[in-house]
Enzyme design. Structure first.
Site, PDB file in Angstrom:
ATOM      1  N   ASP A 166       0.840  -1.187   0.000  1.00 40.27           N
ATOM      2  CA  ASP A 166       0.000   0.000   0.000  1.00 40.27           C
ATOM      3  C   ASP A 166       0.879   1.243   0.000  1.00 40.27           C
ATOM      4  OD1 ASP A 166      -2.410   1.359   0.004  1.00 40.27           O
ATOM      5  OD2 ASP A 166      -2.644   1.283   2.182  1.00 40.27           O
ATOM      6  N   GLU A 167       0.331   2.348  -0.477  1.00 38.88           N
ATOM      7  CA  GLU A 167       1.043   3.638  -0.508  1.00 38.88           C
ATOM      8  C   GLU A 167       2.327   3.553  -1.334  1.00 38.88           C
ATOM      9  OE1 GLU A 167      -0.465   6.201   0.488  1.00 38.88           O
ATOM     10  OE2 GLU A 167      -1.686   5.729   2.237  1.00 38.88           O
ATOM     11  N   GLY A 168       2.244   2.873  -2.480  1.00 40.89           N
ATOM     12  CA  GLY A 168       3.408   2.668  -3.338  1.00 40.89           C
ATOM     13  C   GLY A 168       4.132   3.942  -3.728  1.00 40.89           C
ATOM     14  N   GLN A 169       3.416   5.053  -3.784  1.00 43.54           N
ATOM     15  CA  GLN A 169       4.033   6.319  -4.197  1.00 43.54           C
ATOM     16  C   GLN A 169       5.089   6.806  -3.208  1.00 43.54           C
ATOM     17  OE1 GLN A 169       0.882   6.057  -3.104  1.00 43.54           O
ATOM     18  NE2 GLN A 169       0.394   7.732  -1.741  1.00 43.54           N
TER      19      GLN A 169
END
Length: 79
Positions: free
Chosen positions: A41-44
């Site tokens: 999750d929250e790859g950015q």
């Protein structure tokens, strides 16, 4: 880590066990041999090594799912 240190938590309070990492390379250390799916999750917010890590996991036969945004709240692209 917004809602929990050891779970991913949805806005509707659904939760699933997770492991908090601070870099892409830590993901490889935490994946057990019997793991079938790796969700990120929250790859950015990860470093640029995330693509290599995802490919490495895929080559090991793992299904890799990455969720992330391509722009911030002002509409500016993430690196």
């Amino acid at each position: 880590s917004r809602y929990s240190e050891n779970h991913i938590v949805s806005h509707s309070e659904m939760r699933i066990e997770s492991h908090l990492v601070s870099s892409s390379s830590e993901i490889l250390d935490g994946v057990e041999p019997e793991t079938e799916v790796v969700g990120i999750d929250e790859g950015q917010f990860f470093d640029s090594d995330l693509v290599r890590v995802a490919n490495d996991l895929a080559c090991r036969g793992k299904r890799v799912i990455i969720a992330g945004l391509d722009m911030d709240y002002l509409g500016r692209p993430f690196e």
